[in-house]
Design a protein around this motif. Sequence first.
Motif, mmCIF file in Angstrom:
data_model
loop_
_atom_site.group_PDB
_atom_site.id
_atom_site.type_symbol
_atom_site.label_atom_id
_atom_site.label_comp_id
_atom_site.label_asym_id
_atom_site.label_seq_id
_atom_site.Cartn_x
_atom_site.Cartn_y
_atom_site.Cartn_z
ATOM 1 N N GLU A 140 45.284 40.102 42.992
ATOM 2 C CA GLU A 140 44.154 39.637 42.175
ATOM 3 C C GLU A 140 44.664 38.649 41.135
ATOM 4 N N ASP A 141 43.959 37.528 40.991
ATOM 5 C CA ASP A 141 44.340 36.604 39.917
ATOM 6 C C ASP A 141 43.607 37.009 38.638
ATOM 7 N N THR A 142 43.717 36.228 37.616
ATOM 8 C CA THR A 142 43.139 36.606 36.321
ATOM 9 C C THR A 142 41.615 36.722 36.387
ATOM 10 N N SER A 143 41.023 36.034 37.336
ATOM 11 C CA SER A 143 39.560 36.110 37.470
ATOM 12 C C SER A 143 39.138 37.248 38.386
ATOM 13 N N GLY A 144 40.092 37.998 38.890
ATOM 14 C CA GLY A 144 39.755 39.104 39.789
ATOM 15 C C GLY A 144 39.599 38.687 41.237
ATOM 16 N N ASN A 145 39.941 37.437 41.553
ATOM 17 C CA ASN A 145 39.863 36.986 42.947
ATOM 18 C C ASN A 145 41.186 37.242 43.667
ATOM 19 N N SER B 249 42.828 30.968 48.270
ATOM 20 C CA SER B 249 41.972 32.154 48.245
ATOM 21 C C SER B 249 42.028 32.871 49.596
#
Lengths: 186, 482
Positions: B217-222, B260
């Motif tokens: 997960e990246d900082t945006s939750g993706n 992504s």
Amino acid sequence: MDDNNIISLYRARDESAITKTAEKYGAYCFAIAQNILANPEDSEECVSDTWLKTWNLIPPEMPKCLRAFLGKITRSLAFDKYREKTSAKRGGGETESALHELSEVLSDTDDTEHTYEIKLLGEAIDRFLATLPRRERDIFLCRYYFLYPIGEIAEKQGLRENYTRNLISRTKKKLKTFLEKEGFSV
Amino acid sequence: MTRERIFHAMAYIRDDFLESAADSMCTPVRKRISWKHIGALAACFLLAVGIFLSAQLGKMPDMISEHKILENADGPFSLGTYHNLEMQFGCGTDGFVYDKDAILSMWRVAVEGRIVEILPALYTEPKTGERFHILKFEVCDVIAGQNVPETLYFRLEEHLSANLLDFERLIMGIKQTGLENYPMYNENEHRFESFSLLFETSNAHGTEYGVFIPFDEDTSGNLTVSDALWSLDGWNEAEISYVGGFVKEFAQYPVKSGASLAETKETLMRLYETGVRNGYDYVYTIADFYNKETKAVFDYMESDANAVFVQKVSAWSDTIGVYYTRYINGYETPETIHIHMTDRKAYLEWWYGEPIYTKEELQAMPDISAVMERLDLDAITPPHTENAEELTVYACFARGEYIKRASDSENFGLIAITWYLTDGGYIYYDDLYILISADGIYRTAEREALAELTGSNEYLHMKEYNTAYWYCDGDEVKMLFP
């Protein structure tokens, strides 16, 4: 001394292995060489060569049956010597006689003389021998492996010479049929 | 010269025949014996043989009885001692898909999902001694492949497995490990364990770069691709292998890190489809070729009843030969399909070998695994070796397969156990055969009995007992007889 102990001496590179082998199997190997070469001096030389070759082969070879192992070496060396001596002129004796008899079994038109094919042939002969009664097999081998004269074989087997000769002849014919079925050119 | 050929050929006659013939010339001159004497001698002989056999049977050791095999099912089995040996000295079951042969099925399956568990036991590949963890994987999406289960098990080298738990999501290119019901040796419980559908992610050349695509997960939750995995110990040595097709290309994709999940899958799908159509490499070219030209064979193979085939592929410059052997529950059968293709599509022939099993036969095949799983090789003494207890087991190998009885085509399972025993230098050979009938009854059998049963000796090891075939000089094993 039993064979395992003699082989152990070879493995330990103990030269007394040769003396012990000669004591036990000298006469046997000499008989094989003499049957082929029909010459005591050549046979003695051949037996000496057998000891040397055995010394070089064990180890790594580990013969299961030392007598047969030595016999094969002697036979091979004696035959090489026989060929060497008869390259100029073909002599008589048991070797020539036995070889001549055997030439009736397999055709000369088959030109395959490679080691592998000789091995296949040998294995086929082995299978054939397995089908024979023991005495018939012994007699056949005495004649064509050890090259004993028919008279001597008959005497040792307690048979009449004519009977022995006929038996060998029948076995040879059976071998010919067998090899034919196995796909060898006869 | 022909006659000399026979003379030389006779050097291949077995020793005991020569011994017998030589003995017949060494013994004193034989006297003819009358038939009256023969009758009396025969009676004495039979009596002597009877006494001898009774004595032998009375003291025959119980070393290979079924009882002992069963009782020692949970006994120690030191497979570890066989590690680092050559393949021929491996220990375990046969029925392996060798590395190059396995590539046809490579990348048939690509899945997205997460690891939910690493099974507690350490498992050993019985053929090579390599150690694995088995990971339970929950599938979220199937990118390529058919009939992929929602939960699957795959094996991964012991030193690599723990790292994968750190990632939220994985895309993996996987292949089935050889066979249905693949046997692995459970080190914790000292027994063989069968996995009905085991996958793996690497081939014999090591873990491949790009086989796993990990997401975090990246900082945006993706979820985005992370290449952190490839800098970890073990993983940083991964190779880009000659197999791997579309994932191999993905690994070289310039923007792999940070892509992504959706983008990655899209890329993968595109590469996969392109790869299948054009043939990225040998694997896909062949797969494409087969699907078009050998549909009948594939239809047969891929039907439910016959989905237990394993592919073996050999390829030459102008010919592809495919040899399919049916495996049932992980064990080889004599049923085969042969396909020959020459000069690409110009020539094709294929044929079934004999036998072809009926559905009824398949359902009633003996259960080799049930017996195999009870084997404790350490508890069985090599039966034909003199003074076996004084020798060390250099290696031991157990192989299962199916055979047919020649007289009535009844199916049997056969386990061949082979030993390599050493006195510190020479290595001797021994074997033991266990015959399993459809009703589950099993018994040991000698070579001669098996040759008679099957009408052939092709299932048998023909090495002589109590004969040294190899010499072990330090790490080097030399063959004494070619």
